[in-house]
Design a protein around this motif. Structure first.
Motif, short mmCIF file in Angstrom:
data_model
loop_
_atom_site.label_atom_id
_atom_site.label_comp_id
_atom_site.label_asym_id
_atom_site.label_seq_id
_atom_site.Cartn_x
_atom_site.Cartn_y
_atom_site.Cartn_z
N ASP A 1 -3.42 -15.75 -3.52
CA ASP A 1 -3.46 -13.84 -2.69
C ASP A 1 -3.02 -14.05 -0.83
O ASP A 1 -3.81 -13.50 -0.39
CB ASP A 1 -3.87 -13.26 -3.01
N CYS A 2 -3.20 -15.22 -0.48
CA CYS A 2 -2.92 -16.04 0.19
C CYS A 2 -1.30 -16.31 1.14
O CYS A 2 -0.47 -17.29 -0.23
CB CYS A 2 -4.33 -17.24 1.02
N ARG B 1 -4.82 -12.55 3.79
CA ARG B 1 -5.70 -12.59 2.90
C ARG B 1 -5.68 -11.81 2.52
O ARG B 1 -6.34 -10.63 2.92
CB ARG B 1 -6.40 -13.67 3.32
N ASN B 2 -5.70 -11.46 1.11
CA ASN B 2 -5.58 -10.24 0.30
C ASN B 2 -5.28 -8.89 1.57
O ASN B 2 -5.92 -7.96 1.61
CB ASN B 2 -7.32 -9.93 0.22
N ASP B 3 -4.74 -9.03 1.78
CA ASP B 3 -3.50 -8.07 2.58
C ASP B 3 -4.00 -7.76 3.68
O ASP B 3 -4.19 -6.33 4.55
CB ASP B 3 -3.18 -6.52 2.20
N ASP C 1 -6.19 -19.99 -0.59
CA ASP C 1 -7.21 -19.47 0.61
C ASP C 1 -6.89 -20.19 1.63
O ASP C 1 -7.98 -19.44 2.63
CB ASP C 1 -8.06 -18.38 0.03
N ARG D 1 -15.04 -9.86 7.25
CA ARG D 1 -13.96 -10.79 7.15
C ARG D 1 -13.80 -12.06 7.85
O ARG D 1 -14.50 -11.83 9.00
CB ARG D 1 -13.21 -10.53 7.05
N THR E 1 1.99 -8.71 -3.58
CA THR E 1 1.41 -8.13 -4.14
C THR E 1 1.95 -8.05 -5.77
O THR E 1 3.16 -7.93 -6.09
CB THR E 1 0.94 -6.43 -3.42
N ARG F 1 -2.87 -2.49 -4.17
CA ARG F 1 -3.31 -3.31 -3.08
C ARG F 1 -4.97 -3.33 -2.35
O ARG F 1 -5.57 -2.70 -3.52
CB ARG F 1 -2.92 -2.28 -1.38
N LYS F 2 -5.32 -4.42 -1.77
CA LYS F 2 -6.44 -5.00 -1.73
C LYS F 2 -6.89 -4.60 -0.03
O LYS F 2 -8.11 -5.37 0.21
CB LYS F 2 -6.74 -6.75 -2.16
#
Length: 721
Positions: free
Chosen positions: A36-37, A56-58, A121, A188, A297, A349-350
């Motif tokens: 997811d990166c 990273r994660n949207d 990541d 984050r 995604t 989505r995250k």
């Protein structure tokens, strides 16, 4: 809230915002991904804070990262991705440098190599200097950086009324740490770490002075991750080895294709590597993420179509897609997320905006075609593998999806599955052409909903047929009869309501008032793919798909060039989408238009050559002219899973190959080889418990095929000329 369009903002807004919200010339951008990166940068390796960055994660966790030597941007010699998509390398050289003692170092004597990859990541980078001058030199390096922690949708141009809190950067000699506390109560972090202490370090840049001996070398290692880690050569090499091993493992799944054409092989290798790059190992199995940067995604429609493209070679991908979508099937009704019981997810989505429900895309179900495509993929997977144990596990989900289809069809009294968004925050158009202006009448007027798309009814037809076949194998005869009757009912209705006799073509859609959207689009080619039209009508559709109004020479346009809203530079109204051309080609092959399929594959291959062996999400629909290259679309994703997979769907359509998992047979009908290819082999293709190699060879004006003697187990080969 302003209406959102998932695939693309309003065309005028999107194009006007290019300088601020999206990378220019995406075919000159370079993307890396792991899970997811992902990172997108230009040929220098720089991140410039437009639509590029480390995500990273949207969330964009690195929005700026630029390298300067002597206060100036180095000269770019060349940039490339490794064949396995793991390593990005930029080769740079210095402009003229003035030393502290006044001496001049001429241009082009320092080689600067930036090598970058992603693993777990983290972004790893090696910046290596080589001195080819006749004396020792001092090289002043400056790295500018920043982290804005913007949600993916903000990067794409969506405005927010408020954001969380960004802390002041924390600085020490070896690192700079950024932190953002989101409104979703998630903290984050992004830490940029260096292998040697900086000579000067500030919250937005670091400066280093390298003394490089004549013919000597110096190296700086950099890492960007959620926490500090001391970069060095050993960490770089160890992580690179693990990343390469993981990619090799992905690429070993399924069969491979090799031909007599070296450049053609380069395309197939790159396409297969792109599928592997975008495939993420989820708890439910492998899932091909849609594309970089905007769609990295899990999308329902994209995942299903990518799995269908690869099914004949790699059925395990379809199994992973089906398992994930079954797990995320809707069980409730929600206008905000466009969900209803049994419906299959369009997207997840995250990012912060999704979690806060500023947007409906945290788990969104506004795709009218995803549910029938899901069922069709399940039946196609079963036909390819004979895996009834998995079908039995999936059966409750498939029945729930079928129930949603029937209920959706019953609402309008004609059994057509239609869409009309349930909330203003959702997508106005919910087929694969989902931009706001993609569905229209012949005079350009936007139709009133609910809207029945022609290709969606084809998918529904195929879904019912597939369900009927599976139910019969399960001994559920009443369900089999019911679903077979539903398939026939849909087929008759499509032939009656969508056919335009004067045009000899199928209408794009039927609107909420029962009127045809009487325009000629590529959507009708999807009906050929599922085998709905009669042979006579299929022939008339094929003639128009291959005529100059739709076929550009590079691929098939989404809209005929003599229709009112045609624009070759638009997103859906005249552009070329490789996956769309591939589906049309597979439909033509089904109706024995094999020679035309060969020409379409040739056009796609030649377009890929012009795009450095990578077919983008879409490109402009200008007619091909001698000596001219295809024209890139300015904000296309690259790589894109279903664009990469189109190479293999086109290949299957040319070869006329089908694997019957129930009988364990390989069926080949009227095979053709791509233009310029004299032999082609499919290695280690799975047929039940066997793995075989199939060889295709051109002999005069015929193509023959046979099994190589090297194989594991037995699989009958049935060839029809």
């Amino acid at each position: 809230m302003k209406e959102l369009n998932e695939r693309h903002l309003d065309p005028a807004i999107a194009l006007a915002a290019l300088d601020e919200a999206a990378p220019r010339e995406p075919h000159r951008q370079f993307a890396l991904k792991h899970e997811d990166c992902f990172v997108v940068a230009d040929g220098h390796g720089d991140i410039n804070g437009k639509g590029d960055g480390l995500f990273r994660n949207d969330t964009r966790v690195l929005s700026s990262f630029r390298l300067f030597v002597g206060g100036r941007r180095p000269s770019l010699l060349g940039a490339s991705l490794s064949q396995d998509n793991i390593m990005f390398t930029a080769n740079l050289t210095n402009l003229q440098l003035t030393m502290a003692d006044g001496r001049q170092t001429p241009q082009g004597v320092v080689h600067i190599e930036r090598t970058r990859f992603l693993w777990q990541d983290r972004m790893f980078e090696r910046i290596a200097f080589s001195n080819y001058s006749g004396h020792d030199i001092l090289i002043p390096l400056r790295l500018d950086f920043g982290a804005d922690f913007r949600d993916m949708f903000e990067v794409r141009g969506t405005a927010r009324s408020r954001r969380g809190r960004s802390h002041e950067a924390e600085v020490d000699a070896h690192s700079v740490s950024f932190c953002y506390d989101g409104l979703d109560d998630v903290s984050r972090q992004s830490v940029i770490s260096f292998s040697r202490p900086a000579d000067l370090i500030e919250p937005d840049h670091a400066e280093f002075l390298f003394e490089v001996a004549r013919r000597g070398h110096e190296t700086l290692f950099v890492e960007v991750g959620a926490e500090f880690a001391p970069p060095d050569r050993d960490r770089f090499r160890a992580a690179a080895a693990r990343a390469r091993f993981a990619m090799r493992s992905k690429r070993r799944h399924g069969a491979t294709v090799h031909s007599s054409g070296r450049v053609f092989n380069d395309w197939l290798i790159r396409a297969r590597a792109d599928i592997a790059l975008l495939t993420t190992e989820l708890r439910t199995g492998p899932y091909p993420y849609a594309g970089i940067p905007w769609f990295s995604t899990a999308f329902g429609r994209d995942g299903v179509i990518s799995a269908l493209q690869m099914l004949w070679l790699t059925p395990g991908l379809a199994r992973g897609v089906l398992a994930f979508l079954a797990e995320h099937q809707s069980t409730e009704t929600s206008p905000f997320s466009d969900s209803e019981p049994g419906k299959i997810m369009h997207e997840t989505r995250k990012g912060e905006m999704a979690v806060l429900r500023e947007l409906p895309f945290g788990r969104y179900y506004g795709g009218v075609d995803t549910t029938p495509l899901y069922i069709y993929l399940a039946s196609s997977y079963a036909d390819r593998t004979g895996d009834m144990d998995f079908v039995d596990q999936m059966w409750p989900s498939l029945c729930a999806a079928a129930k949603w289809m029937e209920e959706a069809g019953a609402r309008n009294g004609d059994d057509f599955v239609t869409y009309k968004r349930a909330a203003e925050t959702g997508l106005s158009n919910q087929g694969w052409k989902d931009s706001a202006d993609a569905i229209f009448h012949a005079n350009g007027r936007i139709p009133a909903g609910p809207i029945a798309l022609v290709e969606v009814q084809g998918y529904v037809f195929a879904a019912y047929k597939g369900l009927a076949s599976l139910a019969e194998r399960r001994g559920e005869d009443k369900r089999a009869e019911h679903w077979q009757a539903m398939a026939e009912k849909i087929r008759v209705a499509v032939e009656s309501r969508f056919w335009m006799e004067e045009q000899g073509y199928y209408a794009l859609a039927i609107d909420g008032e029962g009127a045809q959207c009487a325009v000629r689009t590529s959507n009708a080619g999807h009906l050929l793919y599922v085998g709905l039209p009669s042979p006579e009508r299929a022939e008339r559709v094929a003639t128009q798909l291959l005529a100059a109004s739709l076929n550009t020479g590079w691929g098939i346009r989404t809209l005929a060039d003599d229709e009112m809203p045609f624009n070759p530079m638009s997103y859906h109204n005249g552009s070329i989408w490789p996956h769309d051309t591939a589906i049309c080609a597979a439909g033509l092959s089904r109706y024995e238009e094999r020679a035309s399929v060969v020409k379409l594959m040739s056009g796609m291959f030649e377009a890929a050559v012009q795009f450095q062996m990578r077919l983008p999400e879409l490109f402009c629909g200008f007619t091909r002219a001698p000596g001219e290259a295809p024209v890139a679309y300015p904000v296309a994703c690259l790589p894109q899973a279903w664009s990469a997979g189109s190479a293999f769907m086109l290949m299957q359509a040319c070869l006329g190959i089908r694997i019957d998992g129930w009988t364990g047979e390989i069926c080949v009908e009227r095979p053709q080889l791509p233009i310029g290819i004299d032999n082609l082999s499919i290695r280690h293709i799975g047929v039940g418990d066997a793995k075989v190699d199939i060889i295709f060879e051109r002999l005069g004006d015929r193509v023959v095929c046979y099994l190589d003697h090297r194989h594991e187990g037995l699989a009958p080969l049935i060839v029809r000329s």
